[in-house]
Scaffold this active site. Structure first.
Site, PDB file in Angstrom:
ATOM      1  N   ARG A 259      -3.311  31.579 -10.960  1.00 39.92           N
ATOM      2  CA  ARG A 259      -3.734  32.778 -10.222  1.00 39.92           C
ATOM      3  C   ARG A 259      -3.516  34.057 -11.030  1.00 39.92           C
ATOM      4  NH1 ARG A 259      -5.553  29.555  -7.275  1.00 39.92           N
ATOM      5  NH2 ARG A 259      -4.399  28.251  -5.850  1.00 39.92           N
TER       6      ARG A 259
ATOM      7  N   PHE B 102       2.781  31.693  -8.656  1.00 43.28           N
ATOM      8  CA  PHE B 102       2.063  32.952  -8.850  1.00 43.28           C
ATOM      9  C   PHE B 102       2.917  34.172  -8.515  1.00 43.28           C
ATOM     10  CE2 PHE B 102       1.594  32.704  -4.251  1.00 43.28           C
ATOM     11  CZ  PHE B 102       1.677  34.033  -3.887  1.00 43.28           C
TER      12      PHE B 102
ATOM     13  N   CYS C  43      10.169  34.161  -2.448  1.00 44.80           N
ATOM     14  CA  CYS C  43      10.927  33.010  -1.932  1.00 44.80           C
ATOM     15  C   CYS C  43      12.239  33.467  -1.328  1.00 44.80           C
ATOM     16  CB  CYS C  43      11.170  32.004  -3.034  1.00 44.80           C
ATOM     17  SG  CYS C  43      12.294  32.622  -4.272  1.00 44.80           S
TER      18      CYS C  43
ATOM     19  N   GLU D 218       6.666  27.728   6.121  1.00 41.41           N
ATOM     20  CA  GLU D 218       6.717  28.957   5.328  1.00 41.41           C
ATOM     21  C   GLU D 218       5.357  29.642   5.467  1.00 41.41           C
ATOM     22  OE1 GLU D 218       6.886  28.358   1.032  1.00 41.41           O
ATOM     23  OE2 GLU D 218       8.236  30.062   0.848  1.00 41.41           O
TER      24      GLU D 218
ATOM     25  N   LYS E 117       3.342  26.253 -18.379  1.00 43.51           N
ATOM     26  CA  LYS E 117       2.088  26.115 -17.615  1.00 43.51           C
ATOM     27  C   LYS E 117       2.221  27.080 -16.429  1.00 43.51           C
ATOM     28  CE  LYS E 117       0.244  24.797 -14.393  1.00 43.51           C
ATOM     29  NZ  LYS E 117      -0.389  25.786 -13.451  1.00 43.51           N
TER      30      LYS E 117
HETATM   31  P1  NAD Z   1       2.359  26.176  -5.732  1.00 39.44           P
HETATM   32  O1  NAD Z   1       3.274  25.057  -5.416  1.00 39.44           O
HETATM   33  O2  NAD Z   1       1.004  26.192  -5.130  1.00 39.44           O
HETATM   34  O3  NAD Z   1       2.102  26.253  -7.325  1.00 39.44           O
HETATM   35  C1  NAD Z   1       3.154  26.268  -8.232  1.00 39.44           C
HETATM   36  C2  NAD Z   1       2.692  25.639  -9.533  1.00 39.44           C
HETATM   37  O4  NAD Z   1       2.341  24.271  -9.296  1.00 39.44           O
HETATM   38  C3  NAD Z   1       1.482  26.312 -10.161  1.00 39.44           C
HETATM   39  O5  NAD Z   1       1.674  26.398 -11.555  1.00 39.44           O
HETATM   40  C4  NAD Z   1       0.342  25.369  -9.807  1.00 39.44           C
HETATM   41  O6  NAD Z   1      -0.679  25.361 -10.781  1.00 39.44           O
HETATM   42  C5  NAD Z   1       1.014  24.014  -9.738  1.00 39.44           C
HETATM   43  N1  NAD Z   1       0.365  23.120  -8.772  1.00 39.44           N
HETATM   44  C6  NAD Z   1      -0.251  23.486  -7.617  1.00 39.44           C
HETATM   45  N2  NAD Z   1      -0.723  22.381  -6.984  1.00 39.44           N
HETATM   46  C7  NAD Z   1      -0.379  21.318  -7.733  1.00 39.44           C
HETATM   47  C8  NAD Z   1      -0.575  19.901  -7.594  1.00 39.44           C
HETATM   48  N3  NAD Z   1      -1.204  19.387  -6.545  1.00 39.44           N
HETATM   49  N4  NAD Z   1      -0.077  19.107  -8.542  1.00 39.44           N
HETATM   50  C9  NAD Z   1       0.573  19.600  -9.601  1.00 39.44           C
HETATM   51  N5  NAD Z   1       0.779  20.932  -9.797  1.00 39.44           N
HETATM   52  C10 NAD Z   1       0.317  21.776  -8.870  1.00 39.44           C
HETATM   53  O7  NAD Z   1       3.157  27.526  -5.399  1.00 39.44           O
HETATM   54  P2  NAD Z   1       2.633  29.023  -5.447  1.00 39.44           P
HETATM   55  O8  NAD Z   1       1.704  29.247  -4.304  1.00 39.44           O
HETATM   56  O9  NAD Z   1       2.182  29.385  -6.806  1.00 39.44           O
HETATM   57  O10 NAD Z   1       4.008  29.799  -5.197  1.00 39.44           O
HETATM   58  C11 NAD Z   1       4.527  30.063  -3.925  1.00 39.44           C
HETATM   59  C12 NAD Z   1       5.598  29.051  -3.551  1.00 39.44           C
HETATM   60  O11 NAD Z   1       6.636  29.069  -4.505  1.00 39.44           O
HETATM   61  C13 NAD Z   1       6.274  29.373  -2.229  1.00 39.44           C
HETATM   62  O12 NAD Z   1       6.483  28.178  -1.529  1.00 39.44           O
HETATM   63  C14 NAD Z   1       7.605  29.985  -2.646  1.00 39.44           C
HETATM   64  O13 NAD Z   1       8.638  29.882  -1.690  1.00 39.44           O
HETATM   65  C15 NAD Z   1       7.906  29.191  -3.861  1.00 39.44           C
HETATM   66  N6  NAD Z   1       8.861  29.860  -4.723  1.00 39.44           N
HETATM   67  C16 NAD Z   1      10.115  29.346  -4.807  1.00 39.44           C
HETATM   68  C17 NAD Z   1      11.060  29.956  -5.597  1.00 39.44           C
HETATM   69  C18 NAD Z   1      12.454  29.393  -5.712  1.00 39.44           C
HETATM   70  O14 NAD Z   1      13.169  29.776  -6.620  1.00 39.44           O
HETATM   71  N7  NAD Z   1      12.860  28.510  -4.828  1.00 39.44           N
HETATM   72  C19 NAD Z   1      10.708  31.097  -6.323  1.00 39.44           C
HETATM   73  C20 NAD Z   1       9.409  31.584  -6.231  1.00 39.44           C
HETATM   74  C21 NAD Z   1       8.486  30.947  -5.436  1.00 39.44           C
END
Ligand code: NAD
Length: 499
Positions: free
Chosen positions: A177, A149, A281, A384, A173
């Site tokens: 949010r 998100f 991140c 985190e 996909k």
């Molecule tokens: P999230 O892991 O909750 O969701 C990411 C994606 O995974 C979404 O599209 C969501 O629909 C899907 N998802 C969520 N739960 C799932 C499940 N149980 N099974 C399969 N798919 C699922 O992350 P978020 O809250 O959207 O984003 C924040 C996180 O992303 C933080 O941990 C941040 O550090 C990380 N992030 C990392 C980077 C990087 O480049 N390393 C960049 C941006 C964000």
């Protein structure tokens, strides 16, 4: 109530699964739309359309594919304000920050304009008598991406622009949010000339993700999000034979050496710790001053700056420093972790727990927090937080500070603030983290370098954007060709060196 759609085969398509998720306006706490959550059949429909559309796109020469990217860049500039507004409304970040989100995605699209050059293969003339050898990069077919998100414009573009310019079809996909900007991007790139079916947006949650991971046709999966989900997607995708790259969470340390310019370090920490409500991140969530005097001086400089922070809705104009967090659940999780910090003995120097904004009492705003005397065993250090909470961990010397960054399980980004070139050089060489800042708090590499962490911040071998993206979204094929009139000597049965 607005009902959002999928974007399939060049058209907005209503969801048919009967399942929806609420999309909030985080500033007011109101549900402003509902987004359909696709099931496996809806995902399969998009995949079949992609499969049909991809060969003609792959056969379109790279220069023409690059021209679509050129036009797309123009359209992103044209619609920048519209995109930023839609992004802020669903995410909560300020308008300038939302425009930055689009901009950092756009820069990768610009890089992709170089595809004809980047996709050039290798050629060895005369590898043997009458034999030439050449390697080419071919697209994988249908690729998919699952995005978080916190950067609903940038990260989708980091994935789909290189995938598409390499000749793949792509299924996005996005996060449930804030799905509106990804839908707008799909429309916009078709206006730029992309054939329909090459970029499709299928909204959803775990069910849609699992449908991607288990679909035979999908060749590669890119994921950005939290570490537990990254690990899950990497495991399931790889065991299904796909090429997978997953980028996970972070806990970025900033080392402040005694010789650092303390005003510069404090300013940097304010932006990197509290900007975007800490939902980056590459945010700095741990400050590590070296020596007690450095720590005291830093905290003295941080407190008035934190007190001066303006928290508000994106409609509040350019005075607002950061907005609400994305959901009520995110807010509750941040405040829960803050409580553990207090219980486990950290000193809460700036307490934002009672923060409330007049007129926006139902919004998901979190006041800024500053903890001092945080130790390695505390939950606020290990996990985190993804909110406006900065932890100060005091180190006695440089080696101890370096050790903290090295021992943490996350390894996305880190920074050192110092005037000492030797210390900075040593830090950059030894620290086991992927992206390093020297007097730069958020060292996000530009489009023509690559982005990726180490340790539990990544699963996979290749980074995002830059040259790695062109490797991830293509396979190498190597041809050995002999062009005499025939094989005069008859059949050969053993490997032999080329004469
Ligand atoms: P999230 O892991 O909750 O969701 C990411 C994606 O995974 C979404 O599209 C969501 O629909 C899907 N998802 C969520 N739960 C799932 C499940 N149980 N099974 C399969 N798919 C699922 O992350 P978020 O809250 O959207 O984003 C924040 C996180 O992303 C933080 O941990 C941040 O550090 C990380 N992030 C990392 C980077 C990087 O480049 N390393 C960049 C941006 C964000």
């Amino acid at each position: 109530m607005q009902e959002l759609t999928h974007y399939i085969d060049g058209a907005h398509v209503k969801g048919t699964s009967g399942r929806f998720a609420d999309v909030f306006n985080p500033a007011t706490g109101e549900v402003q739309a509902k987004v359909p959550l696709a099931n496996a059949e809806e995902m399969d429909r998009a995949v079949q359309i992609a499969l049909k559309a991809q060969p003609a796109w792959a056969a379109t020469n790279p220069q023409r594919r690059a021209r679509v990217m050129m036009k797309f860049v123009d359209l992103l500039h044209r619609d920048m304000d519209k995109l930023a507004e839609a992004l802020s409304r669903e995410h909560g970040k300020t308008l300038p920050d939302a425009a930055g989100d689009v901009q950092r995605g756009l820069e990768v699209v610009e890089y992709c304009i170089g595809a004809p050059q980047l996709l050039k293969g290798e050629f060895t003339d005369g590898a043997g008598p009458g034999i030439d050898m050449y390697s080419m990069r071919q697209p994988l077919g249908v690729s998919a991406g699952i995005t978080p998100f916190n950067f609903p414009a940038m990260i989708p573009m980091w994935m789909f622009a290189p995938a598409i310019v390499c000749g793949n079809a792509f299924i996005l996909k996005p996060s449930e949010r804030d799905p509106s900007v990804p839908l707008m991007l799909a429309e916009l790139i078709e206006e730029a000339g992309l054939p329909k079916g090459i970029l499709q947006v299928v909204n959803g949650d775990k069910e849609a993700v699992d449908a991607i991971l288990d679909h035979d046709v999908i060749q590669s999966v890119g994921f950005v999000g939290s570490t537990p989900i990254a690990e899950y997607i990497y495991g399931r995708g790889c065991s299904n034979g796909k090429r997978v790259q997953c980028f996970g969470g972070a806990k970025n340390h900033m080392i402040i050496m005694p010789d650092a310019d303390m005003d510069q370090a404090a300013d940097a920490l304010i932006g990197a710790g509290y900007g975007a409500a800490g939902e980056r991140c590459m945010a700095i969530s741990v400050a590590v001053p070296v020596g007690e005097k450095t720590a005291d001086a830093l905290i003295e400089k941080l407190i008035p700056r934190i007190d001066a922070l303006k928290v508000g809705p994106y409609t509040g104009g350019k005075d607002v420093d950061y907005g609400p967090v994305v959901t009520a659940a995110a807010k509750a999780n941040i405040l829960r972790l803050v409580e553990t910090g207090v219980e486990q003995g950290a000193k809460l120097v700036v307490d934002g727990r009672d923060f409330s904004l007049q007129g926006y009492e139902d919004g998901f705003f979190v006041g800024p927090h500053l903890f001092d005397r945080v130790t390695k065993d505390m939950d606020i250090y290990k996990h985190e937080i993804f909110g406006p909470v900065l932890s100060v961990v005091r180190a006695n010397d440089y080696e101890e500070a370096l050790g903290l960054a090295m021992d943490h399980e996350m390894g996305n980004g880190t920074a050192i603030f110092t005037r000492d070139g030797d210390a900075a050089r040593d830090f950059a060489n030894r620290v086991n983290v992927g992206m390093i800042g020297v007097n730069v708090p958020i060292p996000v590499p530009l489009a023509y370098h690559t982005f990726g962490g180490w340790k539990k911040s990544v699963f996979g071998d290749l980074n995002q954007h830059g040259p790695d993206a062109f490797k991830f979204y293509t396979r190498t094929k190597t041809v050995t060709a002999r062009w005499p009139s025939g094989i005069k000597q008859g059949g050969e049965f053993n490997f032999k060196p080329m004469d």
